[in-house]
Motif scaffolding. Structure first.
Motif, PDB file in Angstrom:
ATOM      1  N   GLU A  51       0.860  -1.533  -0.253  1.00  0.00           N
ATOM      2  CA  GLU A  51       0.226   0.146  -0.352  1.00  0.00           C
ATOM      3  C   GLU A  51       0.835   0.714   0.140  1.00  0.00           C
ATOM      4  OE1 GLU A  51      -3.986   0.231   0.166  1.00  0.00           O
ATOM      5  OE2 GLU A  51      -3.093  -1.528  -0.527  1.00  0.00           O
TER       6      GLU A  51
ATOM      7  N   ARG B 281     -12.470   2.474  -6.742  1.00  0.00           N
ATOM      8  CA  ARG B 281     -12.151   2.039  -5.012  1.00  0.00           C
ATOM      9  C   ARG B 281     -12.441   0.645  -5.523  1.00  0.00           C
ATOM     10  NH1 ARG B 281      -9.689   5.863  -2.390  1.00  0.00           N
ATOM     11  NH2 ARG B 281      -9.921   3.885  -0.809  1.00  0.00           N
ATOM     12  N   GLY B 282     -11.250  -0.470  -4.847  1.00  0.00           N
ATOM     13  CA  GLY B 282     -11.872  -1.925  -4.341  1.00  0.00           C
ATOM     14  C   GLY B 282     -11.444  -2.418  -3.534  1.00  0.00           C
ATOM     15  N   GLU B 283     -12.163  -3.342  -2.675  1.00  0.00           N
ATOM     16  CA  GLU B 283     -12.044  -4.039  -1.290  1.00  0.00           C
ATOM     17  C   GLU B 283     -10.711  -5.228  -1.788  1.00  0.00           C
ATOM     18  OE1 GLU B 283     -15.238  -3.839   0.677  1.00  0.00           O
ATOM     19  OE2 GLU B 283     -15.866  -2.155   1.362  1.00  0.00           O
ATOM     20  N   PHE B 284      -9.905  -5.151  -1.185  1.00  0.00           N
ATOM     21  CA  PHE B 284      -9.194  -6.168  -1.818  1.00  0.00           C
ATOM     22  C   PHE B 284      -8.754  -7.396  -0.651  1.00  0.00           C
ATOM     23  CE2 PHE B 284      -8.182  -3.616  -5.245  1.00  0.00           C
ATOM     24  CZ  PHE B 284      -8.170  -4.378  -6.262  1.00  0.00           C
ATOM     25  N   PRO B 285      -8.206  -8.577  -0.171  1.00  0.00           N
ATOM     26  CA  PRO B 285      -7.954  -9.191   1.096  1.00  0.00           C
ATOM     27  C   PRO B 285      -7.256  -8.724   1.198  1.00  0.00           C
ATOM     28  CG  PRO B 285      -8.607 -10.223  -0.931  1.00  0.00           C
ATOM     29  CD  PRO B 285      -8.799  -9.395  -1.368  1.00  0.00           C
ATOM     30  N   SER B 286      -5.867  -8.559   2.793  1.00  0.00           N
ATOM     31  CA  SER B 286      -4.801  -7.926   2.655  1.00  0.00           C
ATOM     32  C   SER B 286      -4.296  -9.103   3.381  1.00  0.00           C
ATOM     33  CB  SER B 286      -4.608  -6.526   3.714  1.00  0.00           C
ATOM     34  OG  SER B 286      -5.834  -7.955   5.047  1.00  0.00           O
ATOM     35  N   ALA B 293     -10.463  -8.690  -6.258  1.00  0.00           N
ATOM     36  CA  ALA B 293     -11.121  -7.468  -5.144  1.00  0.00           C
ATOM     37  C   ALA B 293     -11.529  -8.790  -4.825  1.00  0.00           C
ATOM     38  CB  ALA B 293     -11.755  -6.245  -6.537  1.00  0.00           C
ATOM     39  N   THR B 294     -12.583  -8.258  -4.004  1.00  0.00           N
ATOM     40  CA  THR B 294     -13.848  -9.274  -3.266  1.00  0.00           C
ATOM     41  C   THR B 294     -15.272  -7.903  -3.288  1.00  0.00           C
ATOM     42  OG1 THR B 294     -13.531  -7.970  -0.956  1.00  0.00           O
ATOM     43  CG2 THR B 294     -13.100 -10.918  -1.615  1.00  0.00           C
ATOM     44  N   LYS B 295     -15.062  -6.474  -3.263  1.00  0.00           N
ATOM     45  CA  LYS B 295     -16.127  -5.821  -3.803  1.00  0.00           C
ATOM     46  C   LYS B 295     -15.507  -4.960  -5.113  1.00  0.00           C
ATOM     47  CE  LYS B 295     -19.049  -2.289  -2.167  1.00  0.00           C
ATOM     48  NZ  LYS B 295     -19.149  -1.722  -1.025  1.00  0.00           N
ATOM     49  N   ASP B 297     -15.671  -1.822  -7.996  1.00  0.00           N
ATOM     50  CA  ASP B 297     -16.499  -0.354  -8.005  1.00  0.00           C
ATOM     51  C   ASP B 297     -15.139   0.291  -8.056  1.00  0.00           C
ATOM     52  OD1 ASP B 297     -18.145   2.215  -8.342  1.00  0.00           O
ATOM     53  OD2 ASP B 297     -18.402   1.987  -5.612  1.00  0.00           O
ATOM     54  N   GLY B 400      -6.378   3.251  -6.663  1.00  0.00           N
ATOM     55  CA  GLY B 400      -7.525   4.273  -5.979  1.00  0.00           C
ATOM     56  C   GLY B 400      -6.750   5.996  -6.443  1.00  0.00           C
TER      57      GLY B 400
END
Lengths: 187, 433
Positions: A51, B281-286, B293-295, B297, B400
């Motif tokens: 990140e 913006r995506g939600e990625f498993p860390s 991405a699990t979500k 957009d 992002g």
């Protein structure tokens, strides 16, 4: 003023008290933890480094590059850790990274990771490092290296590739790669 | 493991002689040897990748026995390739279909006209380029490639070797999708305001850590990984689940996004271009094995200002919704709805000024083009542009930040890091060259 100071002091005391009762360790430095990454292990600290790399504005990328190069020099660097750091370097590496990556490129154990980082680095330094490694690698690793050189469009290597293609002592996979690279560089 | 230098098909035939070529397969001559245009000739086919997605291809191709003959099946998993070849031989009542562990052997058979590529995504480009280099036409499952650079290389190979190359976005050959794209192109909705695409969520989950497992007997794990970075085998990260690992695929962004964004591209008349900006913006498993991405957009924006969004929807499956000043039309594989039923009636009216090519069957369209040498309905340039839209969304979510895209140069404008994410080095000995 004195009341506020007294309150803060109490809070500090409470925090210290909690520390004494806690069995939690200090949060690891993600830049150190990512070098000990193992396949299948927790990669959340590597994620933290990732990140920081992705979010780094252009003016900060040289600093980030330096931290990644430092990570490559750490004792206890694992294979998965080196692969991760090189994948991050592929995003930010410039000429400064080339000497470090050039050394890794000549070692069959780390050549894949180094080439992954070097392939997108523009400039003559990276071209030279890739050409130099032709004499150090063999078999599939050399074939992959030839592919990278050709993809970058380094036409100065054509005579060398012609020699490799014609050399019966080279592995077939290497001669195949040289033939395709020559065809690609001809275009 | 490494076959000799690849030879162009013509050179191979010249060198080996027709007698040698026919000796390999005495019963079925490839159409290229007998005049590809002859309608009575069977098109000879090889299938590379014999898992989940290949199933529908077997079903379709085995149902075309008058025109198609499957001669070879390849998979790095012995069980899968043997099952595939047995299915073909059972259907034909012969033992002619041969099973291969290495796609390069299949691609070098001079008696095969076309190769169906049904591997995990990280293999699509390499198998396709090798097949075309060896004189085969190709049908490439979606997404066409893993990266933008791979997509451009596949298009270049198709042009260089003059091959028919179809992308497996079969919505292009479903009339309702055709009708919507044509209706939008003819301003049926008035001025188009936006396109909204929804895709299903990643439907598998594993924990934060995972364990290496012994490689099953019969699976060539090194070959399965191929050009992607090395990792030890885990059953959680192999068949089917590869799509949730970014070394191999980009999850539902490229799995379903390739279908629904493709119709948006068609309706936008962007088959030779694409958007000029993207943000997301995506939600990625860390942590854990899965990294996509699990979500999802993201929004791409075209030069005329029209945005196309792509978002995860947990219920209802995938759809594309076209919204214009006269209302909206929403389309999926099994239904089409509109803000006003009159729009659907208008859509069927004849005499539209802009008429898009109509194909009612993606396989038949490809096979017809193998004979005619015309470009198929989802030619690889179209496939590459659609896959690029998926990639733009993926890269924007990873970074992002908003990005500008030059669809002519195929470069991000002013973002060096984003440009580096257009491609990646391949593991040895593999290369796009």
């Amino acid at each position: 003023m004195s009341e506020r100071k007294k309150t803060a002091t109490d809070a500090e005391k409470a925090a210290r008290s909690a520390d004494r009762k806690s069995n939690a360790g200090t949060t690891p430095d993600p830049w150190e933890a990512c070098t000990r990454l193992e396949h299948g292990g927790d990669r959340s600290f590597a994620w933290s480094v990732r990140e920081q790399v992705l979010d780094a504005p252009p003016e900060d990328r040289e600093r980030i590059e330096g931290r990644l190069l430092d990570a490559l020099r750490r004792a206890g660097l694992t294979d998965a850790g080196r692969a991760f750091v090189c994948q991050m370097l592929a995003l930010v590496a410039g000429p400064r990274s080339v000497p470090v990556l050039a050394a890794l490129l000549k070692d069959p154990k780390s050549a894949e990771d180094a080439r992954y980082a070097l392939q997108p680095v523009t400039g003559p330094e990276a071209d030279a490092a890739l050409r130099d490694a032709l004499g150090s690698l063999s078999g599939p690793a050399k074939a992959g290296l030839i592919g990278t050189i050709a993809l970058r469009g380094d036409k100065t290597v054509r005579a060398v590739l012609a020699g490799i293609q014609a050399n019966p002592s080279e592995a077939p996979v290497v001669r195949d790669a040289a033939a395709r690279a020559l065809d690609h560089l001809k275009a | 493991m490494t076959p000799p230098l690849p030879l162009a098909r013509r050179a191979f035939l010249k060198q080996s002689g027709l007698a040698a070529a026919t000796a390999v397969a005495p019963l079925i001559l490839p159409s290229g040897l007998r005049g590809a245009n002859a309608p009575s000739r069977k098109i000879t086919v090889g299938i590379v990748g014999s898992g989940n997605i290949a199933d529908s291809h077997y079903g379709k191709l085995l149902g075309e026995q008058e025109t198609v003959r499957i001669l070879a099946v390849c998979d790095v998993d012995r069980e899968r390739r043997d099952e595939g070849a047995a299915r073909v031989n059972r259907t034909y009542g012969t033992q002619d279909c041969k099973a291969y562990a290495d796609f390069r052997e299949l691609n070098r058979r001079p008696d095969i006209d076309a190769v169906f590529i049904c591997t995990p995504d990280h293999w699509h480009a390499l198998v396709a380029i090798d097949a075309m280099r060896n004189g085969k036409d190709v049908y490439i499952e979606k997404p066409m490639t893993l990266t933008i650079e791979e997509g451009r290389a596949v298009v270049a190979a198709a042009r260089k070797y003059n091959r028919v190359a179809q992308h497996g976005t079969q919505h292009r050959s479903m009339k309702r999708f055709h009708d919507v794209a044509e209706y939008v192109r003819n301003q049926g909705l008035g001025k188009l305001e936006r396109i909204e695409c929804f895709i299903p969520p990643n439907n598998r989950h594993v924990g934060a850590t995972w364990k290496a497992e012994p490689v099953p007997a019969g699976l060539d794990w090194e070959m399965w990984l191929g050009p992607s970075p090395w990792r030890p085998y885990s059953s959680l990260g192999c068949h089917y689940n590869f799509r949730f690992i970014s070394d191999s695929a980009y999850g539902q962004v490229t799995n379903w996004g390739a279908h629904y964004l493709d119709i948006g591209q068609w309706a936008m008349d962007a088959d030779a271009g694409g958007p000029v900006a993207v943000e997301g913006r995506g939600e990625f498993p860390s942590s854990g094995l899965f990294s996509n991405a699990t979500k999802v957009d993201f929004t791409v924006r075209y030069a005329n200002g029209v945005p196309m969004t792509c978002r995860t929807r947990h219920e209802g499956g995938g759809t594309s919704r076209f919204i214009g000043e006269r209302g909206w039309v929403d389309i999926s594989r099994n239904r089409m709805t509109a803000s006003n039923p009159d729009l659907l009636r208008e859509m069927q009216a004849a005499g539209k000024k802009i008429q898009l090519e109509l194909s009612n069957d993606h396989h038949e369209n490809f096979l017809a083009c193998v004979r005619s040498r015309k470009k198929p309905i989802a030619d690889v340039e179209i496939g590459h542009r659609t896959t690029t839209v998926c990639n733009l969304g993926q890269i924007a979510m990873v970074l992002g930040r908003p990005l500008k895209w030059d669809p002519v140069k195929e470069e991000f404008v002013g973002d060096a890091m984003a440009n580096r994410l257009r491609g990646r080095a391949m593991r040895s000995p593999w290369s796009l060259v």
